[in-house]
Design a protein around this motif. Structure first.
Motif, PDB file in Angstrom:
ATOM      1  N   ASN A  27       0.829  -1.216   0.000  1.00 17.10           N
ATOM      2  CA  ASN A  27       0.000   0.000   0.000  1.00 17.10           C
ATOM      3  C   ASN A  27       0.865   1.269   0.000  1.00 17.10           C
ATOM      4  O   ASN A  27       0.706   2.167   0.832  1.00 17.10           O
ATOM      5  CB  ASN A  27      -0.928   0.005   1.219  1.00 17.10           C
ATOM      6  CG  ASN A  27      -2.024   1.054   1.106  1.00 17.10           C
ATOM      7  OD1 ASN A  27      -2.470   1.391   0.007  1.00 17.10           O
ATOM      8  ND2 ASN A  27      -2.460   1.581   2.230  1.00 17.10           N
ATOM      9  N   TYR A  29       1.302   3.270  -2.876  1.00 13.99           N
ATOM     10  CA  TYR A  29       1.000   4.218  -3.949  1.00 13.99           C
ATOM     11  C   TYR A  29       0.004   5.284  -3.493  1.00 13.99           C
ATOM     12  O   TYR A  29      -0.821   5.077  -2.612  1.00 13.99           O
ATOM     13  CB  TYR A  29       0.463   3.501  -5.193  1.00 13.99           C
ATOM     14  CG  TYR A  29      -0.904   2.878  -5.059  1.00 13.99           C
ATOM     15  CD1 TYR A  29      -2.060   3.627  -5.273  1.00 13.99           C
ATOM     16  CD2 TYR A  29      -1.048   1.536  -4.741  1.00 13.99           C
ATOM     17  CE1 TYR A  29      -3.324   3.051  -5.158  1.00 13.99           C
ATOM     18  CE2 TYR A  29      -2.302   0.947  -4.629  1.00 13.99           C
ATOM     19  CZ  TYR A  29      -3.425   1.723  -4.840  1.00 13.99           C
ATOM     20  OH  TYR A  29      -4.677   1.149  -4.732  1.00 13.99           O
ATOM     21  N   ASP A  31      -3.015   7.823  -4.688  1.00 16.23           N
ATOM     22  CA  ASP A  31      -4.033   8.026  -5.715  1.00 16.23           C
ATOM     23  C   ASP A  31      -4.005   9.492  -6.134  1.00 16.23           C
ATOM     24  O   ASP A  31      -4.581  10.359  -5.485  1.00 16.23           O
ATOM     25  CB  ASP A  31      -5.408   7.648  -5.161  1.00 16.23           C
ATOM     26  CG  ASP A  31      -6.506   7.769  -6.214  1.00 16.23           C
ATOM     27  OD1 ASP A  31      -6.201   8.187  -7.355  1.00 16.23           O
ATOM     28  OD2 ASP A  31      -7.671   7.461  -5.897  1.00 16.23           O
ATOM     29  N   HIS A 247       0.199   6.933  -8.492  1.00 14.49           N
ATOM     30  CA  HIS A 247      -0.868   6.461  -9.373  1.00 14.49           C
ATOM     31  C   HIS A 247      -1.410   5.084  -8.952  1.00 14.49           C
ATOM     32  O   HIS A 247      -0.704   4.277  -8.344  1.00 14.49           O
ATOM     33  CB  HIS A 247      -0.402   6.398 -10.831  1.00 14.49           C
ATOM     34  CG  HIS A 247      -0.188   7.748 -11.449  1.00 14.49           C
ATOM     35  ND1 HIS A 247      -1.226   8.511 -11.933  1.00 14.49           N
ATOM     36  CD2 HIS A 247       0.937   8.488 -11.641  1.00 14.49           C
ATOM     37  CE1 HIS A 247      -0.745   9.643 -12.413  1.00 14.49           C
ATOM     38  NE2 HIS A 247       0.566   9.664 -12.233  1.00 14.49           N
ATOM     39  N   THR A 248      -2.660   4.868  -9.328  1.00 15.32           N
ATOM     40  CA  THR A 248      -3.291   3.578  -9.072  1.00 15.32           C
ATOM     41  C   THR A 248      -2.717   2.556 -10.058  1.00 15.32           C
ATOM     42  O   THR A 248      -2.161   2.938 -11.105  1.00 15.32           O
ATOM     43  CB  THR A 248      -4.811   3.665  -9.261  1.00 15.32           C
ATOM     44  OG1 THR A 248      -5.098   3.960 -10.646  1.00 15.32           O
ATOM     45  CG2 THR A 248      -5.421   4.739  -8.373  1.00 15.32           C
TER      46      THR A 248
END
Length: 287
Positions: A27, A29, A31, A247-248
């Motif tokens: 986890n 990254y 958004d 980014h996702t």
């Protein structure tokens, strides 16, 4: 033996896949399409050096990437043996530059990446000093206009939207839509373009006797080749840090795909030279 281009392509895909998987598992990254988060520092910026948007790699390299790619290409092309300085290489550079401009700057109005964000529910959002947000017409994002209460008073009619400082101004950004990773798009296209250009320096040509040999490198061309390999290394590092921290996963995937598409345009037959293996009058080994 795999070519430099095919090896580079495999490494790029592997790095993106590994970095994206790591970002999902741990986890890591951010958004970037979330207007409440994107203006804030990355949650890991204090413990992960490359999670900070202010790290030198991002500020001085990635943000100015096409300038670095251009410099690398010009250095490589200008110092290449005369038999390798072919017009199609310049055309390939112009094609990739055109793709970069169309996707990031202008395409009969808004750039392609802006159109993608807007068409997938993106909103033009101005982040206020208080941390709140203000929706403004899309045109302000397309033109990257600077907005302030003094220049656009009608946008700040609601009392809560008026910043405390009279000198405050900001540029709104498209948020909430599908925010294609522009960094991955440009890094992928740039690294494959330079890897493809390097093949001319390692090309084999036929001598008058029918044997294959390599063309001679000047001292300057050796430096150019080394400099371009250095650029490839920095771009791979940048691809990794983007994949891990920003980014996702889907936005990274679309950035990679669009980068591959942009480079693929340069590989169309019309842009390929058929002379790279033709005989030359004098051929010497690199010294």
């Amino acid at each position: 033996m795999p070519s430099l281009l095919s090896t580079t392509l495999a490494v790029v895909i592997a790095v993106v896949a590994f970095g994206t998987t790591y970002s999902i598992v741990y986890n890591t990254y951010l958004d970037t399409s979330n207007p409440l988060l994107t203006h804030l520092p990355h949650p890991l910026y204090q413990t992960h050096y490359f999670a900070s948007k202010k790290n030198p790699l991002n500020v001085y390299f990635v943000k100015k990437l096409w300038g670095w790619v251009t410099a690398g290409f010009v250095f490589l092309f200008a110092t290449s043996p005369s038999t390798s300085r072919r017009a199609n290489r310049i055309v390939q550079y112009l094609v990739t530059t055109g793709v970069w401009l169309i996707f990031t700057s202008w395409f009969f109005g808004p750039a392609v990446l802006d159109r993608v964000t807007a068409s997938t529910g993106g909103e033009c959002i101005l982040t206020l000093p208080s941390g709140g947000t203000l929706n403004v017409p899309h045109e302000f994002c397309y033109t990257k206009s600077t907005i302030s209460p003094s220049t656009h008073p009608s946008l700040f009619s609601a009392p809560f939207a008026i910043p405390d400082s009279d000198s405050w101004s900001a540029i709104p950004r498209l948020r909430r839509g599908h925010d294609v990773s522009g960094h991955l798009f440009l890094l992928t296209m740039g690294i494959l373009f330079l890897a493809d250009q390097l093949r001319y320096s390692f090309a084999r040509v036929r001598t008058p006797s029918g044997e294959e040999d390599s063309v001679r490198w000047s001292p300057l061309h050796r430096y150019a080749v080394c400099a371009n390999f250095g650029l490839l290394g920095l771009m791979l590092l940048s691809i990794y840090t983007t994949s891990v921290y920003f980014h996702t996963p889907f936005e990274k995937l679309t950035g990679l795909i669009l980068g591959l598409f942009g480079f693929a345009l340069t590989q169309l037959p019309v842009f390929q030279s058929t002379e790279i293996h033709t005989p030359v009058p004098v051929v010497n080994k690199r010294t």
